[in-house]
Design a protein around this motif. Structure first.
Motif, PDB file in Angstrom:
ATOM      1  N   GLU A 149     -27.541  32.956   5.372  1.00  0.00           N
ATOM      2  CA  GLU A 149     -26.706  31.883   4.939  1.00  0.00           C
ATOM      3  C   GLU A 149     -25.511  32.365   3.974  1.00  0.00           C
ATOM      4  O   GLU A 149     -24.384  31.564   4.126  1.00  0.00           O
ATOM      5  N   VAL A 150     -25.654  33.519   3.348  1.00  0.00           N
ATOM      6  CA  VAL A 150     -24.439  33.897   2.416  1.00  0.00           C
ATOM      7  C   VAL A 150     -23.444  35.094   3.231  1.00  0.00           C
ATOM      8  O   VAL A 150     -22.741  35.491   2.507  1.00  0.00           O
ATOM      9  N   GLY A 151     -23.799  35.359   4.324  1.00  0.00           N
ATOM     10  CA  GLY A 151     -22.959  36.192   5.263  1.00  0.00           C
ATOM     11  C   GLY A 151     -23.071  37.453   4.671  1.00  0.00           C
ATOM     12  O   GLY A 151     -22.030  38.157   4.642  1.00  0.00           O
ATOM     13  N   MET A 152     -24.197  37.932   4.506  1.00  0.00           N
ATOM     14  CA  MET A 152     -24.381  39.389   4.004  1.00  0.00           C
ATOM     15  C   MET A 152     -25.463  40.291   4.609  1.00  0.00           C
ATOM     16  O   MET A 152     -25.679  41.322   4.470  1.00  0.00           O
TER      17      MET A 152
ATOM     18  N   VAL B   2     -19.864  36.044  -3.868  1.00  0.00           N
ATOM     19  CA  VAL B   2     -18.568  35.766  -4.756  1.00  0.00           C
ATOM     20  C   VAL B   2     -17.307  35.955  -3.812  1.00  0.00           C
ATOM     21  O   VAL B   2     -16.360  35.654  -3.938  1.00  0.00           O
ATOM     22  N   ARG B   3     -17.407  37.084  -2.817  1.00  0.00           N
ATOM     23  CA  ARG B   3     -16.525  37.333  -1.854  1.00  0.00           C
ATOM     24  C   ARG B   3     -15.932  36.095  -0.943  1.00  0.00           C
ATOM     25  O   ARG B   3     -14.707  35.731  -1.064  1.00  0.00           O
ATOM     26  N   THR B   4     -17.146  35.637  -0.238  1.00  0.00           N
ATOM     27  CA  THR B   4     -16.637  34.525   0.742  1.00  0.00           C
ATOM     28  C   THR B   4     -16.905  33.164   0.115  1.00  0.00           C
ATOM     29  O   THR B   4     -16.511  32.232   0.862  1.00  0.00           O
ATOM     30  N   GLY B   5     -17.665  32.909  -0.993  1.00  0.00           N
ATOM     31  CA  GLY B   5     -18.002  31.532  -1.440  1.00  0.00           C
ATOM     32  C   GLY B   5     -19.090  30.777  -0.885  1.00  0.00           C
ATOM     33  O   GLY B   5     -19.409  29.872  -1.067  1.00  0.00           O
ATOM     34  N   GLN B   6     -19.821  31.666   0.085  1.00  0.00           N
ATOM     35  CA  GLN B   6     -20.807  30.849   0.810  1.00  0.00           C
ATOM     36  C   GLN B   6     -21.975  31.034  -0.342  1.00  0.00           C
ATOM     37  O   GLN B   6     -22.317  31.863  -1.006  1.00  0.00           O
ATOM     38  N   SER B   7     -22.950  29.733  -0.140  1.00  0.00           N
ATOM     39  CA  SER B   7     -24.176  29.673  -1.235  1.00  0.00           C
ATOM     40  C   SER B   7     -25.229  29.104  -0.380  1.00  0.00           C
ATOM     41  O   SER B   7     -25.105  28.720   0.792  1.00  0.00           O
ATOM     42  N   VAL B   8     -26.284  29.568  -1.248  1.00  0.00           N
ATOM     43  CA  VAL B   8     -27.776  29.010  -0.339  1.00  0.00           C
ATOM     44  C   VAL B   8     -28.672  28.714  -1.514  1.00  0.00           C
ATOM     45  O   VAL B   8     -28.599  29.673  -2.853  1.00  0.00           O
ATOM     46  N   ILE B   9     -29.601  27.984  -1.546  1.00  0.00           N
ATOM     47  CA  ILE B   9     -30.597  27.637  -2.500  1.00  0.00           C
ATOM     48  C   ILE B   9     -31.902  28.243  -1.880  1.00  0.00           C
ATOM     49  O   ILE B   9     -32.429  28.255  -1.142  1.00  0.00           O
ATOM     50  N   VAL B  10     -32.467  29.342  -2.832  1.00  0.00           N
ATOM     51  CA  VAL B  10     -33.678  29.887  -2.521  1.00  0.00           C
ATOM     52  C   VAL B  10     -34.912  29.549  -3.648  1.00  0.00           C
ATOM     53  O   VAL B  10     -34.371  29.080  -4.779  1.00  0.00           O
ATOM     54  N   ARG B  11     -35.928  29.997  -3.094  1.00  0.00           N
ATOM     55  CA  ARG B  11     -37.081  29.835  -4.271  1.00  0.00           C
ATOM     56  C   ARG B  11     -37.472  31.303  -4.412  1.00  0.00           C
ATOM     57  O   ARG B  11     -37.887  31.962  -3.506  1.00  0.00           O
TER      58      ARG B  11
END
Length: 223
Positions: free
Chosen positions: A127-130, A96-105
């Motif tokens: 991928e989401v910068g954490m 939520v803070r950076t807007g970065q997203s990733v698709i995971v299984r």
């Protein structure tokens, strides 16, 4: 008689030179208006989130161990542990803070802390910068059939404003050097982003170019 040696500086790419001239004014604009809203609206292209909460990640200490569905945990794969989602479910996870997203299984159970809703693999956390922070407030978005087969695209995000006017002014200044600069708005955040790349390495190259002139940026999934 000694000859005086002369030295010539290597030529600086014209676009980069002009960007240096703009960097100071853009930096001051970003500092005054780059504020992140506390509760951003859902991103374009994804449905309403099914969950919001804190996520963590797990990595080297578990690499190679069996997951709850019987697989070997691979910290370099895009997977996650969730308390109840069926194994094999694919979801989009957004920082939520950076807007970065990733698709995971989903292939494991966890996390085992009531204050967290998801445990990401190391690769997904990156991928989401954490990775550095260890945790992040995220949204979990269910995917419609076929959505996870869309080739990923990336962009370089240089700023995010709550006021659209500030974002547009920033975009117009930066577009003088990077014409591909746009403003992506989701109703609450107005993100200033440069370019759209199918190759993440090319997006990272632009991020490094911007870093040379003192502009902090991050590579995110393009919408």
């Amino acid at each position: 008689m000694h000859q005086r040696k002369t030295f010539r500086l290597a030529p600086v790419p014209f676009r980069l030179f002009l960007a240096v001239l703009l960097a100071a004014s853009l930096f001051s604009a970003a500092c005054s208006g780059n504020r992140q809203p506390a509760t951003p609206a859902e991103p374009e292209g994804l449905g309403a989130p099914s969950q919001r909460g804190f996520a963590s990640w797990y990595g080297p200490g578990f690499h190679g161990r069996r997951t709850a569905n019987g697989e070997r945990y691979d910290m370099n794969a895009l997977t996650a542990a969730h308390p109840s989602l069926p194994f094999g479910t694919r979801v989009a996870v957004r920082n939520v803070r950076t807007g970065q997203s990733v698709i995971v299984r989903i292939n494991d159970r966890g996390p085992f802390s009531k204050s967290r809703i998801l445990d990401l693999s190391y690769a997904a956390a990156r991928e989401v910068g954490m990775v550095r922070s260890g945790t992040a407030f995220v949204e979990i978005h269910p995917l419609k059939p076929g959505e996870d087969n869309v080739p990923p695209r990336f962009t370089v995000q240089v700023a995010a404003f709550s006021e659209r006017e500030r974002a547009v002014a920033y975009q117009q200044e930066l577009a003088r050097i990077y014409p591909e600069t746009v403003v992506q708005s989701d109703g609450t955040w107005n993100r200033v982003q440069v370019g759209a790349f199918e190759d993440r390495d090319k997006a990272e190259s632009l991020r490094r170019e911007l870093a040379i002139i003192g502009m902090n940026s991050v590579v995110v999934a393009a919408r």
